[in-house]
Enzyme design. Structure first.
Site, mmCIF file in Angstrom:
data_model
loop_
_atom_site.group_PDB
_atom_site.id
_atom_site.type_symbol
_atom_site.label_atom_id
_atom_site.label_comp_id
_atom_site.label_asym_id
_atom_site.label_seq_id
_atom_site.Cartn_x
_atom_site.Cartn_y
_atom_site.Cartn_z
ATOM 1 N N ARG A 59 -73.383 117.836 29.577
ATOM 2 C CA ARG A 59 -72.536 119.024 29.652
ATOM 3 C C ARG A 59 -73.351 120.258 30.050
ATOM 4 O O ARG A 59 -72.834 121.175 30.683
ATOM 5 C CB ARG A 59 -71.819 119.243 28.323
ATOM 6 C CG ARG A 59 -70.800 118.165 28.021
ATOM 7 C CD ARG A 59 -69.806 118.574 26.973
ATOM 8 N NE ARG A 59 -70.359 118.585 25.626
ATOM 9 C CZ ARG A 59 -69.622 118.794 24.528
ATOM 10 N NH1 ARG A 59 -68.332 119.030 24.620
ATOM 11 N NH2 ARG A 59 -70.180 118.781 23.328
ATOM 12 N N GLU A 252 -57.604 113.932 19.998
ATOM 13 C CA GLU A 252 -57.708 115.393 20.067
ATOM 14 C C GLU A 252 -57.977 115.909 21.480
ATOM 15 O O GLU A 252 -58.803 115.360 22.210
ATOM 16 C CB GLU A 252 -58.836 115.845 19.133
ATOM 17 C CG GLU A 252 -59.113 117.337 19.152
ATOM 18 C CD GLU A 252 -60.139 117.727 18.111
ATOM 19 O OE1 GLU A 252 -60.962 118.608 18.396
ATOM 20 O OE2 GLU A 252 -60.125 117.152 17.001
ATOM 21 N N HIS A 329 -61.077 124.637 14.641
ATOM 22 C CA HIS A 329 -62.290 124.099 15.241
ATOM 23 C C HIS A 329 -63.477 124.657 14.459
ATOM 24 O O HIS A 329 -63.523 125.828 14.125
ATOM 25 C CB HIS A 329 -62.358 124.527 16.708
ATOM 26 C CG HIS A 329 -63.595 124.087 17.414
ATOM 27 N ND1 HIS A 329 -64.498 124.973 17.955
ATOM 28 C CD2 HIS A 329 -64.077 122.856 17.684
ATOM 29 C CE1 HIS A 329 -65.476 124.317 18.533
ATOM 30 N NE2 HIS A 329 -65.252 123.022 18.379
#
Length: 405
Positions: A59, A252, A329
């Site tokens: 990422r 999710e 979160h």
């Protein structure tokens, strides 16, 4: 007649940053994606960029850690300070010092809702539906709550009306739910590693990962998947059904934030008993109202990205009105003080930030001092009893203040 406490005005707001593209890498802190090498959080996790082979392995390769940590500090006339951290970095500093400061300085420390509304409306023309600007507003809002709590000598959760339970119980997000079980967490959420561009082979691989972890963790431990906006409705539906035999508790954030019809369809087609959740990257109150209308089971705002504590309280009310849960979160003390006051948050998320998930590390380490971590998967409300959010800023971090006013 009893004396009424005279509250001070806000003298100054200041903004620093650390980490990100213009500073040292691997700083951690408010930008928890900014970790060093060989960290699970950057290990071949499925993302919207995974369809491009140059960016599928890491990422950080597409820049998830370019923003860095934003630190906002507000100082009252009496010298007391409040602060908060989020993910907005150097650009967030500019927004605070060159724009938002006019709505903050000179206000009473209790004028949090007024300041919040003025910041939202003054940035509409360049904030869009969230993102960097909302991250910055969130950080200011949290700093204001911290200051208010310190001025009146109360923890933030008591400013919100007090706890509705004695403790918060947590599930852990990370690559090793089996280790999370040993630490006393009620469940473990793993990232998916494959997406639609990988076809059915990707579904089989992620389902096999769930099956393996189910065997290691036993039947009574929750297992969940975090898909991080990387899928489409068809792929997500097939993955959900492939994981159903292993009692997956929820799936999710399968889709990008604005695909509301997709979330509605996914909820209709998901296996009976499996929950559909999302919200981490939704950035406005209006977006959460629309998300709630899709019928998903849990909304998951990040208090550092959705508009701050002021907006999070409003989101929780929307969810409660529809019988939905709100499970923020993972955002450490900033969400702890909120969720212990919410009747529709029976558990919360703890993000494992140790490289291999084998040890307990505070989420925003090293930027916060005295940041609590769960003990046997729980945090008692007494741990939150210090004024404000109960943490201090680590000024030994390499903080830079690029702008002033």
């Amino acid at each position: 007649m009893e004396n009424i406490m005279t509250l001070p005005k806000i003298k100054q707001v200041r903004a620093w940053f650390t980490g990100g593209a213009t500073a040292e890498k691997g700083a951690g802190g408010g930008d928890y994606h900014d970790q060093g090498a060989n960290h699970w959080i950057d290990d071949h996790i499925a993302t919207p960029m995974s369809k491009y082979r140059d960016y599928e392995q890491s990422r950080q390769s597409f820049g998830i850690n370019v923003l860095g940590t934003l630190v906002v500090e507000v100082e009252a006339e009496n010298g007391q300070t409040g602060f908060a951290v989020s993910t907005a970095g150097e650009m967030g500093c500019f927004i605070v010092e060159k724009h938002l400061n006019r709505f903050i300085e000179g206000k009473c420390v209790s004028d949090i809702k007024l300041i919040h509304d003025q910041m939202l409306n003054a940035t509409l023309y360049y904030s869009g539906s969230g993102g960097l600007v909302m991250n910055t507003i969130s950080c200011v809002d949290l700093a204001l709550w911290d200051l208010f709590g310190k001025v009146v000598g109360l923890p933030v959760y008591k400013l919100l009306g007090g706890a509705v339970r004695d403790e918060i119980q947590f599930y852990a997000t990370g690559a090793r739910p089996d280790l999370a079980k040993e630490m006393g967490f009620i469940g473990g959420k793993m990232p998916t590693h494959w997406g639609p561009h990988d076809g059915d082979a990707g579904i089989r691989k992620d389902a096999a990962m769930v099956a393996d972890m189910r065997e290691k963790c036993g039947e009574d431990f929750w297992l969940m998947l975090d898909c991080w906006m990387s899928q489409d409705v068809n792929y997500a539906t097939k993955l959900a059904h492939a994981c159903a035999p292993y009692n997956l508790k929820w799936i999710e954030e399968c889709l990008p934030p604005q695909q509301y019809e997709g979330y509605r369809e996914l909820k209709r087609n998901a296996p009976v008993g499996m929950m559909v959740t999302s919200g981490e990257h939704h950035g406005t109150l209006q977006s959460f109202r629309t998300l709630s209308e899709t019928g998903i089971d849990i909304m998951q705002p990040d208090v550092g990205w959705c508009g701050g504590l002021t907006t999070l309280v409003e989101i929780a009310a929307i969810a409660k009105s529809r019988g939905q849960l709100v499970v923020p979160h993972g955002s450490s003390v900033y969400s702890h003080h909120a969720v212990i006051t919410f009747t529709n948050t029976p558990f919360s998320e703890f993000l494992m930030t140790s490289p291999d998930c084998s040890t307990m590390r505070p989420q925003f380490d090293p930027i916060l001092l005295n940041e609590p971590v769960p003990v046997n998967g729980r945090i008692h409300k007494s741990v939150l009893d210090k004024p404000g959010f109960g943490v201090e800023l680590n000024r030994d971090c390499n903080l830079k203040r690029p702008y002033s006013h």
